[in-house]
Scaffold this active site. Structure first.
Site, PDB file in Angstrom:
ATOM      1  N   HIS A   1       0.868  -1.188   0.000  1.00 14.09           N
ATOM      2  CA  HIS A   1       0.000   0.000   0.000  1.00 14.09           C
ATOM      3  C   HIS A   1       0.899   1.232   0.000  1.00 14.09           C
ATOM      4  O   HIS A   1       1.844   1.306   0.779  1.00 14.09           O
ATOM      5  CB  HIS A   1      -0.908  -0.004   1.231  1.00 14.09           C
ATOM      6  CG  HIS A   1      -2.041   0.970   1.100  1.00 14.09           C
ATOM      7  ND1 HIS A   1      -1.870   2.332   1.190  1.00 14.09           N
ATOM      8  CD2 HIS A   1      -3.360   0.772   0.865  1.00 14.09           C
ATOM      9  CE1 HIS A   1      -3.038   2.928   1.014  1.00 14.09           C
ATOM     10  NE2 HIS A   1      -3.963   2.011   0.809  1.00 14.09           N
TER      11      HIS A   1
ATOM     12  N   HIS B   1       0.679  -5.047   2.148  1.00  8.35           N
ATOM     13  CA  HIS B   1      -0.752  -4.820   2.376  1.00  8.35           C
ATOM     14  C   HIS B   1      -1.636  -6.001   1.999  1.00  8.35           C
ATOM     15  O   HIS B   1      -2.552  -6.339   2.740  1.00  8.35           O
ATOM     16  CB  HIS B   1      -1.171  -3.588   1.568  1.00  8.35           C
ATOM     17  CG  HIS B   1      -2.593  -3.166   1.748  1.00  8.35           C
ATOM     18  ND1 HIS B   1      -3.111  -2.795   2.978  1.00  8.35           N
ATOM     19  CD2 HIS B   1      -3.615  -3.048   0.855  1.00  8.35           C
ATOM     20  CE1 HIS B   1      -4.386  -2.457   2.834  1.00  8.35           C
ATOM     21  NE2 HIS B   1      -4.725  -2.620   1.562  1.00  8.35           N
TER      22      HIS B   1
HETATM   23  C1  SIN Z   1      -7.510   1.757   1.410  1.00 12.88           C
HETATM   24  O1  SIN Z   1      -8.461   2.191   2.038  1.00 12.88           O
HETATM   25  O2  SIN Z   1      -6.670   2.457   0.888  1.00 12.88           O
HETATM   26  C2  SIN Z   1      -7.338   0.268   1.296  1.00 12.88           C
HETATM   27  C3  SIN Z   1      -8.355  -0.258   0.403  1.00 12.88           C
HETATM   28  C4  SIN Z   1      -7.935  -1.581  -0.165  1.00 12.88           C
HETATM   29  O3  SIN Z   1      -6.956  -2.166   0.269  1.00 12.88           O
HETATM   30  O4  SIN Z   1      -8.587  -1.997  -1.115  1.00 12.88           O
END
Ligand code: SIN
Length: 418
Positions: free
Chosen positions: A248, A358
């Site tokens: 992420h 992530h």
């Molecule tokens: C986020 O809210 O940025 C994470 C969403 C996701 O992992 O799809």
């Protein structure tokens, strides 16, 4: 081999339960599978490693993507998903996701989840990386996963589905023909089900989540240790795309030595207009991709990493001071509180951010009905590889995938049981 012909890969059970299906895991995918199986009349047991609401679902911020907005179509959602997946998605699996997604979200709402709505009562939609339009439903501002988890846990309890918490799954049990026969478990501190035990069932649904804790810094909770993939491998199931671990782009930077679960700063913050800047305030994603800060996640994470290397710094900044205090408090209360708890006030200063592990885009290989290559063993949610994510999952497609494929699994188990 026991007298029943069931092969045990673990110490002999001290207690056992019988069921038609055992669901391992209690995130959106696991609890949806359990609810739909129970609704089909199947004797269903949920086992989970910690508490029912301790999985990754509860930490999801941004929301759930589905083509439910005016003018949006599954075809547009399909296009964005395929582009984000960098040419490695299974197109049919994505088509299933985007066409069945809107109704699956409606059923989630019927189950009790409340999404944020606008003045006219319509569901409010936001944007995230890789989406060419507003398509993401959210709850409690930035607490979407917590609301979904609350609704599903309440529904499971209301339906009286038996649950065993603090239950670490040891291995899949198989019969003499190699078919699934249940799971062995080690349970700690749960009274009648304490110690080593087993749930015997001809169908097992793995919904154990991801493996972020394999990395030093991650957005994942402590339970995300990859044990579902490990169990499936020991049982002889095929896995695929395990190399596609998504980072992420914007995780609150707490220092180069920070380990374990780090606070997420949702892509929805960028979707609502926050900018990524370096220490000089330069928007370095502009010119790198037509969507700039809202490019697919892998491109933004790489853009940040490249800029960090060029500048010799450990993080970049996310600047959303222009939101003002009221918008921060109403739209992103969870992120605001997390930043302030670490001494950063996003209302008055840019947020230091860096990428962190992530999401596992790959996992236990499944067919369109969530079946793995081991007869009777199913997988859904982050532990599974349905093919919808390709090399890089499109933002907020994970909760949707959990819903859609859990429902497909329940339908398949029910049809085979009939
Ligand atoms: C986020 O809210 O940025 C994470 C969403 C996701 O992992 O799809």
């Amino acid at each position: 081999m026991s007298a029943t012909g069931i092969r045990l890969h673990a110490p002999a059970p001290g207690w056992s339960l019988d069921a038609d299906v055992v669901v391992v895991g209690s995130g959106v995918a696991g609890l949806t599978a359990a609810l739909r199986c129970a609704a089909a009349g199947l004797r269903t047991v949920v086992v989970t490693k910690a508490r029912l609401d301790d999985g990754s679902t509860r930490w999801a911020q941004g929301g759930i993507a589905a083509a439910i907005g005016e003018g949006d179509t599954p075809a547009q959602h399909l296009d964005d998903t395929l582009v984000a997946g960098a040419g490695l998605c299974d197109e049919e699996a994505v088509r299933t996701l985007v066409t069945e997604g809107p109704d699956a979200v409606r059923r989630l709402i019927e189950t009790g989840a409340h999404f944020d709505t606008g003045p006219g009562g319509a569901i409010e939609l936001t944007r995230e990386g890789g989406h060419h339009r507003r398509r993401i439903a959210h709850a409690g501002g930035d607490a979407t996963g917590a609301e979904i988890s609350r609704a599903l846990v309440e529904a499971v309890r209301a339906r009286g589905i038996p649950t065993v918490e603090n239950a670490l799954v040891l291995d899949l049990l198989t019969d003499a023909d190699g078919r699934t026969a249940g799971v062995s478990l080690h349970v700690m501190g749960e009274g009648q089900h304490d110690g080593v035990g087993a749930v015997h069932a001809p169908a097992v649904v793995l919904a154990t989540g991801g493996m972020g804790q394999v990395f030093s810094a991650t957005t994942n909770p402590s339970v995300s240790t990859g044990d579902g993939v490990a169990l499936a491998l020991r049982a002889g199931a095929e896995v695929s795309d395990l190399e596609f671990v998504q980072f992420h782009p914007t995780v609150l930077f707490l220092g180069a030595d920070a380990e374990g679960q780090q606070p997420l700063v949702s892509e929805a913050v960028r979707g609502e207009g926050a900018h990524l800047v370096d220490a000089d305030g330069v928007r370095f994603m502009v010119g790198q991709h037509e969507l700039a800060e809202l490019a697919p996640r892998d491109i933004v994470a790489k853009g940040i990493t490249r800029r960090m290397q060029e500048r010799g710094t450990e993080h970049m900044y996310l600047d959303a001071r222009h939101f003002g205090a009221t918008m921060w408090e109403n739209r992103f209360p969870t992120i605001l509180a997390a930043c302030r708890a670490h001494g950063i006030d996003p209302v008055t200063e840019p947020i230091p951010v860096a990428p962190a592990a992530h999401y596992a885009s790959g996992g236990v290989r499944t067919d369109p009905h969530g079946r793995t290559t081991v007869p009777g063993l199913y997988a859904c949610g982050e532990v599974a590889c349905t093919g919808v994510h390709g090399a890089n999952r499109l933002a907020s497609n994970s909760l949707l995938e959990g819903l859609v494929y859990a429902e497909r699994i329940a339908a398949d188990i029910a049809a085979r049981h009939a």
